[in-house]
Design an enzyme around this catalytic site. Structure first.
Site, PDB file in Angstrom:
ATOM      1  N   SER A   8       0.829  -1.215   0.000  1.00  0.00           N
ATOM      2  CA  SER A   8       0.000   0.000   0.000  1.00  0.00           C
ATOM      3  C   SER A   8       0.865   1.269   0.000  1.00  0.00           C
ATOM      4  CB  SER A   8      -0.970   0.005   1.185  1.00  0.00           C
ATOM      5  OG  SER A   8      -0.291   0.152   2.405  1.00  0.00           O
ATOM      6  N   ILE A  87      16.055  -8.329   8.392  1.00  0.00           N
ATOM      7  CA  ILE A  87      17.203  -7.591   8.912  1.00  0.00           C
ATOM      8  C   ILE A  87      18.297  -7.686   7.852  1.00  0.00           C
ATOM      9  CG2 ILE A  87      18.972  -7.594  10.709  1.00  0.00           C
ATOM     10  CD1 ILE A  87      16.737  -8.750  12.568  1.00  0.00           C
ATOM     11  N   ASN A 102      13.355   3.901   5.563  1.00  0.00           N
ATOM     12  CA  ASN A 102      12.405   2.858   5.952  1.00  0.00           C
ATOM     13  C   ASN A 102      11.224   3.522   6.637  1.00  0.00           C
ATOM     14  OD1 ASN A 102      11.450   0.182   6.667  1.00  0.00           O
ATOM     15  ND2 ASN A 102      12.200   0.565   8.741  1.00  0.00           N
ATOM     16  N   HIS A 104       8.422   2.855   9.474  1.00  0.00           N
ATOM     17  CA  HIS A 104       8.234   1.952  10.602  1.00  0.00           C
ATOM     18  C   HIS A 104       7.010   2.411  11.399  1.00  0.00           C
ATOM     19  CE1 HIS A 104       9.315  -0.966  13.625  1.00  0.00           C
ATOM     20  NE2 HIS A 104       9.081  -0.051  14.551  1.00  0.00           N
ATOM     21  N   SER A 131       7.137   6.432  11.808  1.00  0.00           N
ATOM     22  CA  SER A 131       8.389   7.173  11.592  1.00  0.00           C
ATOM     23  C   SER A 131       8.991   6.776  10.250  1.00  0.00           C
ATOM     24  CB  SER A 131       9.426   6.805  12.673  1.00  0.00           C
ATOM     25  OG  SER A 131       8.905   6.951  13.973  1.00  0.00           O
ATOM     26  N   GLU A 138      21.745  -0.787  12.503  1.00  0.00           N
ATOM     27  CA  GLU A 138      20.982  -1.032  13.739  1.00  0.00           C
ATOM     28  C   GLU A 138      19.490  -1.123  13.400  1.00  0.00           C
ATOM     29  OE1 GLU A 138      20.445   1.174  18.046  1.00  0.00           O
ATOM     30  OE2 GLU A 138      21.664   2.090  16.491  1.00  0.00           O
ATOM     31  N   LEU A 139      18.839  -2.207  13.752  1.00  0.00           N
ATOM     32  CA  LEU A 139      17.440  -2.428  13.365  1.00  0.00           C
ATOM     33  C   LEU A 139      16.532  -1.278  13.831  1.00  0.00           C
ATOM     34  CD1 LEU A 139      15.218  -4.381  12.219  1.00  0.00           C
ATOM     35  CD2 LEU A 139      14.990  -5.207  14.571  1.00  0.00           C
ATOM     36  N   ASP A 140      15.879  -0.631  12.879  1.00  0.00           N
ATOM     37  CA  ASP A 140      14.967   0.492  13.159  1.00  0.00           C
ATOM     38  C   ASP A 140      15.639   1.566  14.021  1.00  0.00           C
ATOM     39  OD1 ASP A 140      12.912  -0.829  11.752  1.00  0.00           O
ATOM     40  OD2 ASP A 140      12.329  -1.946  13.531  1.00  0.00           O
ATOM     41  N   GLU A 169       0.589   6.959   7.402  1.00  0.00           N
ATOM     42  CA  GLU A 169       1.911   6.460   6.989  1.00  0.00           C
ATOM     43  C   GLU A 169       2.156   6.809   5.520  1.00  0.00           C
ATOM     44  OE1 GLU A 169       3.076   2.385   7.587  1.00  0.00           O
ATOM     45  OE2 GLU A 169       1.835   2.188   9.354  1.00  0.00           O
TER      46      GLU A 169
HETATM   47  C1  GAR Z   1       3.506  -0.704   6.880  1.00  0.00           C
HETATM   48  O1  GAR Z   1       2.540  -0.541   7.883  1.00  0.00           O
HETATM   49  C2  GAR Z   1       4.887  -0.402   7.422  1.00  0.00           C
HETATM   50  O2  GAR Z   1       4.877   0.616   8.378  1.00  0.00           O
HETATM   51  C3  GAR Z   1       5.253  -1.725   8.041  1.00  0.00           C
HETATM   52  O3  GAR Z   1       4.783  -2.684   7.154  1.00  0.00           O
HETATM   53  C4  GAR Z   1       3.626  -2.183   6.508  1.00  0.00           C
HETATM   54  C5  GAR Z   1       3.781  -2.372   5.030  1.00  0.00           C
HETATM   55  O4  GAR Z   1       2.567  -2.125   4.394  1.00  0.00           O
HETATM   56  N1  GAR Z   1       6.672  -1.844   8.236  1.00  0.00           N
HETATM   57  C6  GAR Z   1       7.225  -2.511   9.236  1.00  0.00           C
HETATM   58  O5  GAR Z   1       6.574  -3.091  10.089  1.00  0.00           O
HETATM   59  C7  GAR Z   1       8.733  -2.509   9.226  1.00  0.00           C
HETATM   60  N2  GAR Z   1       9.248  -3.053  10.425  1.00  0.00           N
HETATM   61  P1  GAR Z   1       2.451  -2.108   2.816  1.00  0.00           P
HETATM   62  O6  GAR Z   1       3.040  -3.421   2.312  1.00  0.00           O
HETATM   63  O7  GAR Z   1       0.987  -2.032   2.572  1.00  0.00           O
HETATM   64  O8  GAR Z   1       3.201  -0.907   2.317  1.00  0.00           O
END
Ligand code: GAR
Length: 214
Positions: A8, A87, A102, A104, A131, A138-140, A169
């Site tokens: 999305s 990761i 990224n 998050h 964010s 470093e992860l996130d 987002e």
């Molecule tokens: C989003 O909500 C994003 O913030 C999350 O995955 C989803 C992807 O949605 N990311 C994480 O959790 C990263 N650790 P999408 O495939 O519909 O763009």
């Protein structure tokens, strides 16, 4: 773009490009999952795709190095991770520091990793958010560029919270990528730069635009 899931965020970026709000060319959508919705969206939009199966590699490092070599071959200037649920090896990342972001779903540094909505609810937080940050080994944990906040309502559950956050987002990511494309946002040794100033706090998505926190 790198995505493992439905895509999305990719859809939002493509719409913004089509509306003239995002001066960017999409050169590759890559995934570790052949079934990712993001790949179908990319195909529909005429964007080249790449799928690499991590199980075909002896270890994570070899997978990441191959993936990032191929991304470099695409000619991308900026790499956007949206729901890429892996990761990444530090050596593969190094050439992309400052050119990779990224999204998050938490108000970093809170809730790095998975199940961010559940953790915010379980902690009794009154607000939650998302964010966009520069990616480091470093992860996130890389420097945060911008955040959007939402209030947590008494009747929120994990799904409702995720649903209310997702459209925000999308707007946050589009705005940040547009500002990077326009040269307004960058990373240097001092941290995130926004319009030639070093940010001391992340930008905030407020009233439909990114604002420096006062
Ligand atoms: C989003 O909500 C994003 O913030 C999350 O995955 C989803 C992807 O949605 N990311 C994480 O959790 C990263 N650790 P999408 O495939 O519909 O763009």
């Amino acid at each position: 773009m790198l995505a493992s899931g439905r895509g999305s965020n990719l859809a939002a970026l493509l719409v913004a490009r089509d509306c003239g709000d995002l001066p960017a060319e999409f050169v590759l959508v890559a995934s570790d999952k052949a079934t990712a919705g993001a790949l179908r969206l990319a195909e529909g939009a005429g964007v080249p795709t790449l799928v690499l199966d991590p199980r075909a590699y002896p270890d994570r490092r070899r997978f990441d190095l191959d993936l990032f070599d191929r991304i470099a071959d695409s000619g991308a200037d900026l790499l956007v991770m949206a729901g890429f649920m892996r990761i990444i090896d530090g050596d593969a990342l190094t050439p992309w520091i400052g050119r990779m972001v990224n999204i998050h779903p938490s108000l970093l540094p809170k809730y790095r990793g998975l199940q961010t909505h559940r953790r915010a609810l379980e902690a009794g937080d009154r607000e939650h958010g998302a964010s966009v940050h520069y990616v480091t080994a470093e992860l996130d944990g890389g420097p945060v560029i911008a955040q959007v906040h939402i209030a947590i309502k008494p009747d929120d559950d994990e799904q409702r919270l995720a649903q209310r956050l997702l459209p925000l987002e999308h707007r946050l990511l589009v705005a940040v990528v547009a500002d990077i494309a326009a040269g307004k946002v960058s990373l240097d040794g001092d941290g995130v730069q926004f319009e030639q100033e070093t940010l001391t706090q992340p930008l905030q998505w407020i009233e439909g635009r990114l604002k420096a926190a006062s």
